[in-house]
Design an enzyme around this catalytic site. Structure first.
Site, mmCIF file in Angstrom:
data_model
loop_
_atom_site.group_PDB
_atom_site.id
_atom_site.type_symbol
_atom_site.label_atom_id
_atom_site.label_comp_id
_atom_site.label_asym_id
_atom_site.label_seq_id
_atom_site.Cartn_x
_atom_site.Cartn_y
_atom_site.Cartn_z
ATOM 1 N N ASP A 161 79.689 35.477 37.213
ATOM 2 C CA ASP A 161 78.685 34.414 37.170
ATOM 3 C C ASP A 161 77.353 34.854 37.776
ATOM 4 O O ASP A 161 76.960 34.397 38.859
ATOM 5 C CB ASP A 161 79.209 33.153 37.877
ATOM 6 C CG ASP A 161 78.444 31.920 37.404
ATOM 7 O OD1 ASP A 161 77.494 32.089 36.605
ATOM 8 O OD2 ASP A 161 78.781 30.803 37.825
ATOM 9 N N GLU A 178 90.515 32.193 39.215
ATOM 10 C CA GLU A 178 89.558 32.143 40.333
ATOM 11 C C GLU A 178 90.267 32.175 41.681
ATOM 12 O O GLU A 178 91.324 31.556 41.844
ATOM 13 C CB GLU A 178 88.755 30.843 40.243
ATOM 14 C CG GLU A 178 87.982 30.711 38.949
ATOM 15 C CD GLU A 178 87.300 29.348 38.792
ATOM 16 O OE1 GLU A 178 87.398 28.512 39.712
ATOM 17 O OE2 GLU A 178 86.681 29.138 37.733
ATOM 18 N N ASP A 207 74.843 33.082 44.369
ATOM 19 C CA ASP A 207 75.774 31.951 44.253
ATOM 20 C C ASP A 207 77.211 32.440 44.471
ATOM 21 O O ASP A 207 78.118 32.075 43.718
ATOM 22 C CB ASP A 207 75.618 31.276 42.888
ATOM 23 C CG ASP A 207 76.257 29.879 42.853
ATOM 24 O OD1 ASP A 207 76.557 29.331 43.940
ATOM 25 O OD2 ASP A 207 76.459 29.357 41.746
ATOM 26 N N SER A 248 79.010 25.148 32.456
ATOM 27 C CA SER A 248 78.053 24.100 32.132
ATOM 28 C C SER A 248 77.346 24.386 30.805
ATOM 29 O O SER A 248 76.877 23.480 30.146
ATOM 30 C CB SER A 248 77.039 23.934 33.262
ATOM 31 O OG SER A 248 76.533 25.179 33.628
ATOM 32 N N SER A 297 78.645 27.101 28.601
ATOM 33 C CA SER A 297 79.397 28.120 27.872
ATOM 34 C C SER A 297 80.883 27.798 27.821
ATOM 35 O O SER A 297 81.384 27.008 28.607
ATOM 36 C CB SER A 297 79.215 29.463 28.573
ATOM 37 O OG SER A 297 79.480 29.320 29.960
ATOM 38 N N LYS A 330 82.490 35.197 26.408
ATOM 39 C CA LYS A 330 81.744 33.999 26.779
ATOM 40 C C LYS A 330 80.860 33.611 25.610
ATOM 41 O O LYS A 330 80.023 34.407 25.185
ATOM 42 C CB LYS A 330 80.911 34.329 28.017
ATOM 43 C CG LYS A 330 80.167 33.183 28.621
ATOM 44 C CD LYS A 330 79.720 33.571 30.021
ATOM 45 C CE LYS A 330 79.046 32.435 30.719
ATOM 46 N NZ LYS A 330 79.049 32.597 32.166
ATOM 47 N N ALA A 342 89.591 38.818 33.505
ATOM 48 C CA ALA A 342 90.233 38.679 34.816
ATOM 49 C C ALA A 342 91.356 37.662 34.635
ATOM 50 O O ALA A 342 91.122 36.455 34.667
ATOM 51 C CB ALA A 342 89.216 38.213 35.856
ATOM 52 N N GLU A 354 84.852 30.236 43.509
ATOM 53 C CA GLU A 354 84.940 29.985 42.060
ATOM 54 C C GLU A 354 84.400 31.175 41.263
ATOM 55 O O GLU A 354 84.735 31.337 40.099
ATOM 56 C CB GLU A 354 84.112 28.759 41.640
ATOM 57 C CG GLU A 354 84.683 27.423 42.050
ATOM 58 C CD GLU A 354 84.104 26.959 43.376
ATOM 59 O OE1 GLU A 354 83.738 27.814 44.224
ATOM 60 O OE2 GLU A 354 84.050 25.733 43.581
#
Ligand code: ATP
Length: 311
Positions: free
Chosen positions: A177, A120, A159, A44, A46, A63, A116, A163
């Site tokens: 994240d 995901e 969170d 959202s 990056s 990132k 990675a 994902e």
């Protein structure tokens, strides 16, 4: 976001030999020290690139966060939380994405992270419908192990979801994240901000706007259910009555030990959730590791054992 500080993050050994055109004179890395290869995805606030450090050839995920966007959407605190929690976690655990360096230019902040390559876990679940019980056992154990480390460092994720569970070259988990990550003060008191994703939201967050280490274990219960059933245990906030009343059921043929584990994770009282209890209690981290669902897991070789085929 304050000026980037590379102090806790060591530059690469061969930094001095870097031939980069535009390397900064004060020994800090800049974007010019990296070759930007393909784009791995967008968040959202990056964009994440596959990059290579010219000096060593080592590959990373880079990132790039647009400063103007950050400011416009008042997301400075998110970026700062991501950086601070990752710095706190350091290179201490193979199951957590490591932040190697941060730097910035006029327009962007850059976070150089472990790459990675296998994307995901969510993508795998969606592609395959559900995962084999061996895979679920292996990935759940890796999440448990990484959570144990994270919590021991006083960090909660808030969170956790498929994902945010990335897969590295060897198909092992890397939790990422940490924008909603929180460093707990000494007491580990609950925090009072509504963050997270609807399908993984715990009852205490819904009812009291509170989350703690234990909320990560609630999310773990939701994730284990999802990996096996191929669907969410709770659909989201519209299910809030069901979440509060623990109204859910298991599809036919659902592994018995996994059911037992999930029942002990999806517990209303955060203090009685498996893994979240104080050491020595029947709900402590050891009790979670010793749950019969994990009896085939060798915790000492968990990060060197090959991953079961994803099927
Ligand atoms: P949001 O910021 O909205 O929560 P996000 O977490 O997807 O979204 P990013 O962290 O910027 O946002 O990631 C964007 C994309 O890049 C995602 O699809 C993610 O899978 C991929 N990605 C992020 N970090 C890595 C990494 N370390 N290695 C490989 N891919 C990554």
């Amino acid at each position: 976001v304050p000026d980037d500080d590379q102090a806790p993050l060591k530059p690469p050994a061969s930094r001095a030999q870097s031939k980069s055109r535009n390397s900064s004179v004060n020994g800090r890395l800049t974007a010019d020290d990296f070759e930007f290869l393909d784009e791995l995805g967008e968040g959202s606030y990056s964009t994440v690139y596959h990059g290579r450090l010219r000096a060593t050839g080592q590959e990373y995920a880079i990132k790039r966060i647009d400063k103007a966007h950050l400011k416009r959407h008042q997301k400075e605190a998110t970026a700062l939380a991501e950086k601070n929690t990752l710095v706190r976690l350091g290179s201490g655990h193979p199951g957590i994405v490591r932040l190697h360096w941060t730097f910035q230019d006029e327009w962007s902040l850059f976070f150089v992270l472990d790459l990675a390559r296998n994307g995901e876990l969510q993508t795998r679940i969606s592609r395959m419908g559900s995962l084999s019980i061996e895979c679920v056992r292996y990935y759940s154990a890796q999440i448990v192990d990484a959570l144990g480390y994270m919590h021991s460092k006083g960090v909660i994720h808030r969170d956790l979801k498929p994902e945010n569970l990335l897969l590295d070259d060897a198909f092992r988990i890397k939790i990422t994240d940490f924008g909603t990550g929180k460093i707990l003060d000494s007491g580990g008191e609950p925090t009072k901000t509504f963050v997270g994703t609807a399908q993984y939201v715990s009852p205490e967050l819904l009812e009291h706007n509170e989350s703690s280490k234990s909320s990560d274990f609630w999310a773990l219960g939701c994730i284990i259910y999802q990996m096996i059933a191929g669907r969410f245990v709770f659909r989201g906030l519209s299910d809030w009555q069901k979440i509060k009343q623990l109204e859910y059921s298991f599809p036919e043929g659902f592994d018995d030990q996994a059911q037992d584990l999930i029942r002990k994770l999806l517990v209303r009282d955060p203090d009685q959730r498996l893994g979240a209890g104080p050491p020595g209690s029947p709900w402590d981290m050891d009790a979670l590791r010793n749950h019969p669902f994990f009896s085939g897991i060798n915790w000492r070789t968990l990060w060197t054992d090959p991953a079961p085929p994803l099927e």
